[in-house]
Enzyme design. Structure first.
Site, PDB file in Angstrom:
ATOM      1  N   HIS A   1     -30.819  21.811   8.626  1.00 33.99           N
ATOM      2  CA  HIS A   1     -29.648  22.552   8.149  1.00 33.99           C
ATOM      3  C   HIS A   1     -28.398  21.715   8.454  1.00 33.99           C
ATOM      4  CE1 HIS A   1     -26.641  25.853   8.185  1.00 33.99           C
ATOM      5  NE2 HIS A   1     -27.515  26.557   7.499  1.00 33.99           N
TER       6      HIS A   1
ATOM      7  N   CYS B   1     -27.597  25.038   2.478  1.00 31.11           N
ATOM      8  CA  CYS B   1     -27.012  24.184   3.540  1.00 31.11           C
ATOM      9  C   CYS B   1     -27.978  23.091   3.967  1.00 31.11           C
ATOM     10  CB  CYS B   1     -26.561  25.005   4.748  1.00 31.11           C
ATOM     11  SG  CYS B   1     -25.301  26.199   4.371  1.00 31.11           S
TER      12      CYS B   1
ATOM     13  N   ASP C   1     -33.559  23.957  16.965  1.00 27.48           N
ATOM     14  CA  ASP C   1     -32.751  24.918  16.225  1.00 27.48           C
ATOM     15  C   ASP C   1     -33.689  26.081  15.908  1.00 27.48           C
ATOM     16  OD1 ASP C   1     -31.560  26.434  14.295  1.00 27.48           O
ATOM     17  OD2 ASP C   1     -31.044  24.768  12.968  1.00 27.48           O
TER      18      ASP C   1
ATOM     19  N   LYS D   1     -29.559  36.704  12.601  1.00 22.82           N
ATOM     20  CA  LYS D   1     -30.844  36.486  11.917  1.00 22.82           C
ATOM     21  C   LYS D   1     -31.972  37.232  12.627  1.00 22.82           C
ATOM     22  CE  LYS D   1     -29.394  32.030  10.280  1.00 22.82           C
ATOM     23  NZ  LYS D   1     -29.104  31.890   8.864  1.00 22.82           N
TER      24      LYS D   1
ATOM     25  N   GLN E   1     -34.506  30.245  12.606  1.00 27.58           N
ATOM     26  CA  GLN E   1     -35.505  30.928  11.775  1.00 27.58           C
ATOM     27  C   GLN E   1     -36.777  31.245  12.556  1.00 27.58           C
ATOM     28  OE1 GLN E   1     -34.650  32.052   8.963  1.00 27.58           O
ATOM     29  NE2 GLN E   1     -32.825  30.818   8.575  1.00 27.58           N
TER      30      GLN E   1
HETATM   31  N1  PMP Z   1     -30.006  26.416  11.381  1.00 27.14           N
HETATM   32  C1  PMP Z   1     -30.813  27.056  10.513  1.00 27.14           C
HETATM   33  C2  PMP Z   1     -32.227  26.595  10.344  1.00 27.14           C
HETATM   34  C3  PMP Z   1     -30.297  28.125   9.766  1.00 27.14           C
HETATM   35  O1  PMP Z   1     -31.089  28.756   8.886  1.00 27.14           O
HETATM   36  C4  PMP Z   1     -28.945  28.506   9.943  1.00 27.14           C
HETATM   37  C5  PMP Z   1     -28.342  29.646   9.133  1.00 27.14           C
HETATM   38  N2  PMP Z   1     -28.615  29.586   7.768  1.00 27.14           N
HETATM   39  C6  PMP Z   1     -28.181  27.830  10.882  1.00 27.14           C
HETATM   40  C7  PMP Z   1     -28.756  26.795  11.591  1.00 27.14           C
HETATM   41  C8  PMP Z   1     -26.769  28.211  11.163  1.00 27.14           C
HETATM   42  O2  PMP Z   1     -26.719  29.467  11.769  1.00 27.14           O
HETATM   43  P1  PMP Z   1     -25.346  30.245  11.957  1.00 27.14           P
HETATM   44  O3  PMP Z   1     -24.635  30.129  10.644  1.00 27.14           O
HETATM   45  O4  PMP Z   1     -25.761  31.637  12.275  1.00 27.14           O
HETATM   46  O5  PMP Z   1     -24.615  29.587  13.066  1.00 27.14           O
END
Ligand code: PMP
Length: 406
Positions: free
Chosen positions: A124, A364, A201, A227, A204
């Site tokens: 991401h 993203c 990270d 999430k 998910q």
């Molecule tokens: N890493 C992953 C794998 C994600 O799916 C996301 C959110 N789409 C993020 C990081 C970023 O998370 P946040 O926007 O809640 O900080």
């Protein structure tokens, strides 16, 4: 978490939408929400928790001498204990952040920068850009681990990319586009074999897998509450004590200090050192409730539920001629695909008319899109409330879309 907060702690079961007000449209019909990888809907117990903590329970934390503030402080620290316990970590190693993005930025800013950082092709942007910003400032170098043919992080290639100069390996535990699950223990062993640390990270993974950092053997773990059926505006970074102790603060302000004079300031120990300013108090309370909610259902149950839904959807999609389904067969919770001759945005728009919400775009993950050779994908992602009726509605919408574009 506290007695005051146990307002609606009825245990939900996988596929049960009744606990989630957001899963219904204004006229009360179920909404086929298939975008839980972006953000999960909230169970009533989380909503009640925010309302209580911002309402009758509300006061600041860590400063007040009056009893309401003292109680709120105890609750806030109990929330820290609860979230830490969720991943089997000690409470003094758990920092509340604004989300996973801030958690990763914190490590990128504070962890020693000299040397190389190893990422993967499927990360991401929030696990790419902070490292690029560090690299610009400090000259640190970034290596990128490729993927296997079935879209997993290639741990064989990772091993070959590791060098004694690799300081940190930072990888998604579960891909937000492909649903591929990292063999995190193996990744930790590989990173440690050259003296590097592993940041996962867990955005998910935390909502869909049992995650215990002591079993994985990683060094940092990043999560976002929103999430995990919790509120926005709060997340967490877990880090090993000896690492956090060695890291300087990254933001200055109230609450993170030991003593301030104009001549010199000393800092509080972790986790306070990394929590400058008034924290997201009510959100932290509700984050803890969300952890309770997940554990009441059971993380093995959630994983099995989402695996079954992914299997079913992948099978139904595979019957469409010319479809591309991305990610490995055993993907978790998430299915990305491309319909022949249909732009993902057009599909998303038509599905919306059918009361079905999917995500369309690059999610993203532009470097991953480049690797897949597509501008974007359509992505359906599941949560505890998802069921076969959601898949049936999605497939009806896909059928209609294919007829329109035929
Ligand atoms: N890493 C992953 C794998 C994600 O799916 C996301 C959110 N789409 C993020 C990081 C970023 O998370 P946040 O926007 O809640 O900080």
């Amino acid at each position: 978490m506290t007695e005051q907060l146990k307002i609606s702690a009825s245990a939900a079961t996988p596929g049960d939408k009744a606990e989630f007000p957001g899963m219904f449209t204004e006229d009360g019909t179920p909404w086929h929400y298939l975008d839980s990888a972006a953000t999960a809907q909230k169970p009533q117990i989380v909503l009640d928790s925010v309302a209580w903590a911002l309402g009758e329970g509300y006061a600041t934390v860590h400063r007040g001498v009056y009893s309401r503030s003292a109680r709120m402080t105890m609750g806030y620290e109990a929330a820290r204990r609860r979230v830490a316990a969720f991943i089997s970590a000690p409470q003094d190693e758990l920092i509340f952040t604004r989300g996973a993005t801030e958690a990763i930025n914190l490590v990128a800013y504070s962890y020693p920068k000299k040397g190389r950082v190893l990422l993967s092709q499927l990360e991401h942007h929030s696990n790419i850009v902070p490292w690029q910003m560090v690299a610009e400032r400090t000259g640190a170098q970034i290596d990128v681990c490729p993927l296997t043919e079935d879209h997993r992080i290639d741990l064989g290639a990772l091993e070959a990319l590791l060098t004694p100069r690799t300081r940190l390996v930072s990888l998604a535990h579960v891909s937000n586009v492909l649903g591929s699950v990292l063999d995190a223990r193996e990744a930790a062993d590989l990173a440690h074999s050259v003296g590097a640390k592993l940041l996962l990270d867990g955005c998910q993974a935390a909502p869909r897998l049992p995650v215990f950092v002591d079993e994985i053997g990683c060094d940092f773990y990043a999560m976002s509450a929103h999430k995990m059926y919790g509120p926005t505006g709060v997340g967490a970074l877990w880090g090993r004590k000896e690492l956090l102790d060695s890291m300087p603060p990254w933001q200055g302000g109230g609450s993170m200090i030991d003593k301030v004079t104009f001549a010199e300031t000393s800092y509080a120990p972790p986790p306070q050192r990394f929590e400058a300013g008034t924290p997201a108090i009510a959100e932290a309370y509700a984050f803890a409730e969300a952890c309770d909610f997940i554990d009441q259902i059971g993380r093995e149950e959630i994983e099995a539920h989402e695996r079954a839904l992914v299997r079913q959807l992948r099978e139904e999609l595979s019957r469409i001629q010319g479809v591309r389904v991305f990610g490995p067969e055993d993907a978790l919770g998430i299915v990305s695909f491309e319909l022949p001759g249909v732009h993902p945005h057009d599909l998303g728009t038509i599905l919306d008319e059918e009361n079905v919400a999917i995500r369309a775009g690059h999610h993203c993950c532009q470097p991953l899109m480049d690797h897949l050779g597509v501008p974007g994908t359509a992505r359906a992602s599941f949560g505890v409330y998802s069921d076969e009726a959601d898949i049936a509605a999605l497939m009806r919408g896909i059928d209609r879309t294919l007829k329109i574009f035929a």
